[in-house]
Design a protein around this motif. Structure first.
Motif, PDB file in Angstrom:
ATOM      1  N   LEU A 161      52.723  -6.643  -1.211  1.00 29.50           N
ATOM      2  CA  LEU A 161      51.889  -5.439  -1.190  1.00 29.50           C
ATOM      3  C   LEU A 161      51.156  -5.274  -2.517  1.00 29.50           C
ATOM      4  CD1 LEU A 161      54.217  -2.878   0.640  1.00 29.50           C
ATOM      5  CD2 LEU A 161      52.101  -3.889   1.516  1.00 29.50           C
ATOM      6  N   LYS A 162      51.884  -5.518  -3.631  1.00 27.60           N
ATOM      7  CA  LYS A 162      51.247  -5.411  -4.941  1.00 27.60           C
ATOM      8  C   LYS A 162      50.157  -6.455  -5.107  1.00 27.60           C
ATOM      9  CE  LYS A 162      55.230  -3.401  -7.329  1.00 27.60           C
ATOM     10  NZ  LYS A 162      56.230  -3.594  -8.397  1.00 27.60           N
ATOM     11  N   LEU A 163      50.412  -7.655  -4.548  1.00 21.85           N
ATOM     12  CA  LEU A 163      49.408  -8.711  -4.625  1.00 21.85           C
ATOM     13  C   LEU A 163      48.153  -8.315  -3.849  1.00 21.85           C
ATOM     14  CD1 LEU A 163      48.642 -11.580  -5.499  1.00 21.85           C
ATOM     15  CD2 LEU A 163      49.740 -12.426  -3.420  1.00 21.85           C
ATOM     16  N   GLU A 164      48.377  -7.731  -2.650  1.00 25.33           N
ATOM     17  CA  GLU A 164      47.233  -7.286  -1.850  1.00 25.33           C
ATOM     18  C   GLU A 164      46.472  -6.170  -2.563  1.00 25.33           C
ATOM     19  OE1 GLU A 164      48.836  -6.175   1.881  1.00 25.33           O
ATOM     20  OE2 GLU A 164      49.359  -8.228   2.475  1.00 25.33           O
ATOM     21  N   GLU A 165      47.229  -5.250  -3.211  1.00 23.67           N
ATOM     22  CA  GLU A 165      46.565  -4.175  -3.942  1.00 23.67           C
ATOM     23  C   GLU A 165      45.748  -4.740  -5.100  1.00 23.67           C
ATOM     24  OE1 GLU A 165      49.718  -1.639  -5.125  1.00 23.67           O
ATOM     25  OE2 GLU A 165      50.049  -0.798  -3.122  1.00 23.67           O
ATOM     26  N   GLY A 166      46.340  -5.758  -5.784  1.00 26.36           N
ATOM     27  CA  GLY A 166      45.606  -6.380  -6.885  1.00 26.36           C
ATOM     28  C   GLY A 166      44.343  -7.071  -6.412  1.00 26.36           C
ATOM     29  N   GLN A 167      44.427  -7.750  -5.247  1.00 22.86           N
ATOM     30  CA  GLN A 167      43.251  -8.422  -4.701  1.00 22.86           C
ATOM     31  C   GLN A 167      42.188  -7.418  -4.282  1.00 22.86           C
ATOM     32  OE1 GLN A 167      45.146 -10.685  -1.612  1.00 22.86           O
ATOM     33  NE2 GLN A 167      45.429 -12.500  -2.922  1.00 22.86           N
ATOM     34  N   ALA A 168      42.661  -6.294  -3.661  1.00 23.87           N
ATOM     35  CA  ALA A 168      41.702  -5.267  -3.262  1.00 23.87           C
ATOM     36  C   ALA A 168      41.011  -4.660  -4.491  1.00 23.87           C
ATOM     37  CB  ALA A 168      42.406  -4.177  -2.453  1.00 23.87           C
ATOM     38  N   PHE A 169      41.803  -4.432  -5.549  1.00 20.07           N
ATOM     39  CA  PHE A 169      41.233  -3.890  -6.781  1.00 20.07           C
ATOM     40  C   PHE A 169      40.225  -4.865  -7.382  1.00 20.07           C
ATOM     41  CE2 PHE A 169      41.540  -3.508 -11.466  1.00 20.07           C
ATOM     42  CZ  PHE A 169      40.983  -2.236 -11.605  1.00 20.07           C
ATOM     43  N   GLN A 170      40.595  -6.170  -7.329  1.00 22.34           N
ATOM     44  CA  GLN A 170      39.699  -7.191  -7.865  1.00 22.34           C
ATOM     45  C   GLN A 170      38.380  -7.224  -7.096  1.00 22.34           C
ATOM     46  OE1 GLN A 170      41.149 -11.172  -7.457  1.00 22.34           O
ATOM     47  NE2 GLN A 170      39.866 -11.969  -9.088  1.00 22.34           N
ATOM     48  N   ILE A 179      42.693  -8.936 -14.784  1.00 25.24           N
ATOM     49  CA  ILE A 179      43.026  -8.967 -13.357  1.00 25.24           C
ATOM     50  C   ILE A 179      43.587 -10.329 -12.974  1.00 25.24           C
ATOM     51  CG2 ILE A 179      42.030  -8.927 -11.027  1.00 25.24           C
ATOM     52  CD1 ILE A 179      40.123  -6.764 -12.033  1.00 25.24           C
ATOM     53  N   ARG A 180      42.961 -11.408 -13.494  1.00 26.26           N
ATOM     54  CA  ARG A 180      43.440 -12.744 -13.180  1.00 26.26           C
ATOM     55  C   ARG A 180      44.872 -12.946 -13.693  1.00 26.26           C
ATOM     56  NH1 ARG A 180      38.025 -14.205 -14.501  1.00 26.26           N
ATOM     57  NH2 ARG A 180      38.648 -14.719 -16.638  1.00 26.26           N
ATOM     58  N   VAL A 181      45.160 -12.433 -14.887  1.00 26.93           N
ATOM     59  CA  VAL A 181      46.508 -12.561 -15.449  1.00 26.93           C
ATOM     60  C   VAL A 181      47.525 -11.816 -14.582  1.00 26.93           C
ATOM     61  CG1 VAL A 181      47.986 -11.959 -17.407  1.00 26.93           C
ATOM     62  CG2 VAL A 181      45.711 -12.912 -17.812  1.00 26.93           C
ATOM     63  N   LYS A 182      47.185 -10.574 -14.194  1.00 26.42           N
ATOM     64  CA  LYS A 182      48.098  -9.793 -13.357  1.00 26.42           C
ATOM     65  C   LYS A 182      48.292 -10.455 -12.004  1.00 26.42           C
ATOM     66  CE  LYS A 182      47.180  -5.312 -15.527  1.00 26.42           C
ATOM     67  NZ  LYS A 182      46.632  -3.953 -15.334  1.00 26.42           N
ATOM     68  N   ASN A 183      47.224 -10.995 -11.446  1.00 23.37           N
ATOM     69  CA  ASN A 183      47.303 -11.669 -10.161  1.00 23.37           C
ATOM     70  C   ASN A 183      48.239 -12.880 -10.251  1.00 23.37           C
ATOM     71  OD1 ASN A 183      46.620 -12.053  -7.438  1.00 23.37           O
ATOM     72  ND2 ASN A 183      45.070 -13.553  -7.988  1.00 23.37           N
ATOM     73  N   GLN A 184      48.136 -13.650 -11.341  1.00 23.53           N
ATOM     74  CA  GLN A 184      48.988 -14.816 -11.534  1.00 23.53           C
ATOM     75  C   GLN A 184      50.456 -14.407 -11.697  1.00 23.53           C
ATOM     76  OE1 GLN A 184      47.968 -18.033 -11.334  1.00 23.53           O
ATOM     77  NE2 GLN A 184      50.159 -18.505 -11.371  1.00 23.53           N
ATOM     78  N   GLN A 185      50.684 -13.283 -12.407  1.00 30.34           N
ATOM     79  CA  GLN A 185      52.052 -12.788 -12.582  1.00 30.34           C
ATOM     80  C   GLN A 185      52.676 -12.428 -11.229  1.00 30.34           C
ATOM     81  OE1 GLN A 185      51.468  -9.548 -15.301  1.00 30.34           O
ATOM     82  NE2 GLN A 185      51.629 -10.839 -17.138  1.00 30.34           N
ATOM     83  N   LEU A 186      51.890 -11.774 -10.371  1.00 29.10           N
ATOM     84  CA  LEU A 186      52.391 -11.403  -9.044  1.00 29.10           C
ATOM     85  C   LEU A 186      52.702 -12.644  -8.209  1.00 29.10           C
ATOM     86  CD1 LEU A 186      50.075  -8.392  -8.151  1.00 29.10           C
ATOM     87  CD2 LEU A 186      52.512  -8.314  -8.662  1.00 29.10           C
ATOM     88  N   MET A 187      51.836 -13.652  -8.287  1.00 25.20           N
ATOM     89  CA  MET A 187      52.064 -14.879  -7.528  1.00 25.20           C
ATOM     90  C   MET A 187      53.312 -15.612  -8.024  1.00 25.20           C
ATOM     91  SD  MET A 187      48.129 -16.276  -7.141  1.00 25.20           S
ATOM     92  CE  MET A 187      48.634 -17.710  -6.213  1.00 25.20           C
ATOM     93  N   ASN A 188      53.520 -15.632  -9.352  1.00 26.48           N
ATOM     94  CA  ASN A 188      54.714 -16.270  -9.910  1.00 26.48           C
ATOM     95  C   ASN A 188      55.978 -15.552  -9.457  1.00 26.48           C
ATOM     96  OD1 ASN A 188      53.137 -18.134 -11.259  1.00 26.48           O
ATOM     97  ND2 ASN A 188      53.155 -17.021 -13.208  1.00 26.48           N
ATOM     98  N   GLN A 191      59.123 -17.039  -7.242  1.00 27.09           N
ATOM     99  CA  GLN A 191      60.527 -16.959  -7.650  1.00 27.09           C
ATOM    100  C   GLN A 191      61.399 -16.401  -6.528  1.00 27.09           C
ATOM    101  OE1 GLN A 191      60.336 -14.533 -11.141  1.00 27.09           O
ATOM    102  NE2 GLN A 191      59.799 -16.220 -12.510  1.00 27.09           N
ATOM    103  N   LEU A 192      60.902 -15.377  -5.848  1.00 29.52           N
ATOM    104  CA  LEU A 192      61.661 -14.764  -4.754  1.00 29.52           C
ATOM    105  C   LEU A 192      61.810 -15.734  -3.575  1.00 29.52           C
ATOM    106  CD1 LEU A 192      60.135 -11.176  -4.839  1.00 29.52           C
ATOM    107  CD2 LEU A 192      62.401 -11.874  -5.600  1.00 29.52           C
ATOM    108  N   VAL A 193      60.752 -16.480  -3.281  1.00 25.38           N
ATOM    109  CA  VAL A 193      60.827 -17.469  -2.206  1.00 25.38           C
ATOM    110  C   VAL A 193      61.856 -18.546  -2.555  1.00 25.38           C
ATOM    111  CG1 VAL A 193      59.541 -19.293  -1.017  1.00 25.38           C
ATOM    112  CG2 VAL A 193      58.483 -17.064  -1.382  1.00 25.38           C
ATOM    113  N   ALA A 194      61.874 -18.996  -3.835  1.00 23.28           N
ATOM    114  CA  ALA A 194      62.847 -19.996  -4.266  1.00 23.28           C
ATOM    115  C   ALA A 194      64.272 -19.464  -4.142  1.00 23.28           C
ATOM    116  CB  ALA A 194      62.559 -20.414  -5.710  1.00 23.28           C
TER     117      ALA A 194
END
Length: 580
Positions: free
Chosen positions: A282-291, A336-345, A349-352
């Motif tokens: 959800l945070k990733l989607e919010e970040g993408q929408a903001f971007q 925004i790119r940095v925050k987006n990368q943090q969310l993806m990382n 981690q959660l998937v792993a």
């Protein structure tokens, strides 16, 4: 220290405590809060309303945790009670008495982030040998570490922290550390996204949390009556839910012991991890929408300034303003790119972590199933060839071995079902399946289970066209799950039925019960994974919330349809339709 002034006509109770978040603590202004202070305020109201007695409460902070036990051990004050999430232990019973419990006492062992999960006895011993333990003197956690040293024969290093510190913080503060902590504290950390490793070998269940009293106490009967009163228990449940969260409190309060303890904790970890992944997405989607919004805004601003620049290109002040605007926009895009990368990382981690849990499930199921198959084979051979040589008692014991082995087999099947739900590729066989035979088989399996609850299980077979081509095992698991649920959620002295209708090009299975039925809200999520619905098992059986999601997946794999017809309070009927 906080206190309350009392008059000479009332009894006074002194609560001796030390910091144990979230059970009891104080803020910078000296105000005491937590689960136990609110429980004592509730006890004060109970004594006034139920017994017409006004009591005074005084909260005295001890120097440390051990000082609480020393005050009680002195046994010279009948008006004190010790609090701080105290566990009932055998050594403490030797010099004091405990009230009734108010919360189950489950302890788990955690190790520093990055520590691998051990799966064998050898790995367990190697982990203990290579890590440093963290604990607090005089606590049950120190006792568990001493027992671990005695059981393994390994004299590992122990670091002691002060009573006002948290063992979990001590484990997380440095690599290669481990320690015992309470299950609620661990689950609250996981719910917040904390990073530690729980080792499945070391789950322990105590007698529960309670308040400790000297043998001379005059308050035990009053406190026990309060803790066992139905209205008080409901109010206490609300207090604990306020601090732990309603979901975690309900899980811990209903947690079963024995071999299913580890499975239940793994299931709850799975739920919390899935929630974390969902929030991260959800945070990733919010970040993408903001971007995207920011990009559109940048485009609009650039167009605007292009027009302004075209009209006033000779104006140096306007040119400098445009350059400044562009620099700020580029900085925002970089952020925004940095925050987006943090969310993806974080999501990776959660998937792993989820994959690591799935691997553990596979290993456990594989290791259990092999010796279990040998046990069941030997029992079957003995039943066939040597049964006449045994006495009646020995025959009963042999039957109990067979029943126990079958129960373990069902548990392993459930574990594999959890793993199967995560896989998207399941090989579906096309076999000749006798509808009447598979229905009789399911009926024979579950009639003894239904009979224990005095439930009548009936099976109505097809009159014709009994042979279909489908996967025998998947169809058997579908019918078993539906019959098991029907029996599990039905009251004694009711009826469960399994029937089928065989047509030329399809077969329709119908599983009906006289249970509580489903509410409209439950119907919307009945086939979702890890869903706990409003209905509860009627005989204390365990429900992981997976059975109906398994049914839906397997029916879809078979190319069929499944649906529910139910009215709340009037039972339920599940339909499974397969194309012949």
């Amino acid at each position: 220290m906080g206190s309350e002034i009392s008059n000479q006509n009332q009894r006074n109770l002194e609560v001796v405590w030390f910091t144990s978040t979230p059970f009891i603590e104080e803020d910078g202004n000296g105000n005491i809060s937590g689960i136990e202070p609110e429980m004592f305020e509730l006890f004060k109201e109970y004594m006034k309303n139920m017994k017409g007695e006004s009591i005074g409460l005084t909260f005295t902070k001890a120097e440390n945790f051990i000082n609480i036990l020393d005050r009680v051990k002195a046994n010279d004050d009948p008006n004190i009670v010790g609090a701080s999430a105290l566990s009932i232990t055998a050594d403490r019973k030797g010099y004091a008495q405990f009230t009734e419990t108010y919360l189950p006492d489950i302890t788990v062992l955690v190790s520093s982030e990055g520590t691998p999960i051990v799966n064998t006895i050898e790995e367990k011993l190697e982990m203990i040998r290579s890590l440093t333990a963290v604990t607090i003197r005089g606590t049950k956690y120190e006792t568990l570490l001493r027992n671990l040293k005695a059981d393994t024969g390994i004299d590992f290093e122990v670091v002691y922290i002060t009573s006002d510190m948290n063992i979990l913080d001590g484990v997380m503060s440095a690599p290669n550390r481990f320690g015992f902590i309470d299950l609620p504290i661990y689950l609250m950390l996981i719910q917040k996204g904390g990073e530690v490793t729980r080792q499945n070998f070391f789950n322990t269940q105590g007698d529960g949390y309670a308040f400790i009293l000297p043998d001379s106490s005059i308050w035990k009967s009053d406190l026990d009556e309060f803790l066992t009163d139905p209205n008080s228990k409901a109010a206490i449940a609300k207090i604990i839910s306020k601090y732990l969260g309603e979901e975690l409190y309900e899980f811990i309060d209903n947690l079963y012991g024995g071999p299913e303890l580890s499975t239940s904790i793994l299931t709850k970890e799975k739920e919390l991890q899935l929630a974390l992944i969902k929030n991260a997405n959800l945070k990733l989607e919010e970040g993408q929408a903001f971007q995207q919004t920011l990009i559109v805004g940048v485009i609009v601003i650039l167009i605007f300034f292009v027009v302004i620049g075209y009209l006033f290109y000779n104006n140096q002040k306007t040119t400098r303003l445009l350059v400044g605007q562009k620099d700020r926009i580029e900085e925002q895009q970089k952020d925004i790119r940095v925050k987006n990368q943090q969310l993806m990382n974080r999501n990776a981690q959660l998937v792993a972590l989820n994959e690591e849990k799935n691997n553990l499930v596979k290993i456990l199921a594989h290791d259990i199933r092999s010796p279990l198959s040998q046990i069941m084979m030997v029992v079957d051979i003995v039943n066939q060839n040597m049964k006449d040589q045994f006495s009646e008692v020995e025959v009963k014991m042999l039957s109990q071995v067979s029943i126990s082995a079958e129960r373990i087999n069902q548990m392993v099947t459930k574990i594999l079902d959890v793993d199967g739900l995560e896989e998207t590729r399941i090989k579906v066989l096309q076999e000749r399946v006798d509808v009447s035979e598979i229905m009789r088989d399911v009926g024979q399996r579950y009639r003894p289970i239904a009979a224990k609850k005095n439930i009548e299980l009936t099976v109505e077979l097809c009159e014709n066209h009994n042979i279909i081509r489908t996967d025998h095992l998947l169809l058997l698991l579908v019918l078993e799950n539906l019959i098991s649920n029907a029996v599990k959620f039905s009251e004694p002295n009711t009826m469960v039925s399994l029937s089928s209708k065989c047509e030329y090009d399809n077969v329709l299975f119908r599983i009906s019960d006289e249970g509580p039925g489903f509410s409209e809200e439950d119907k919307k999520k009945v086939f979702n994974k890890f869903q706990k619905l409003s209905a509860k098992p009627t005989a204390g059986e365990v429900s992981t919330g997976l059975g109906l999601s398994i049914v839906k997946k397997y029916v879809q794999d078979l190319g069929g349809k499944v649906w529910l017809e139910s009215e709340e309070g009037k039972g339920s009927t599940f339909f499974v339709k397969l194309t012949v």
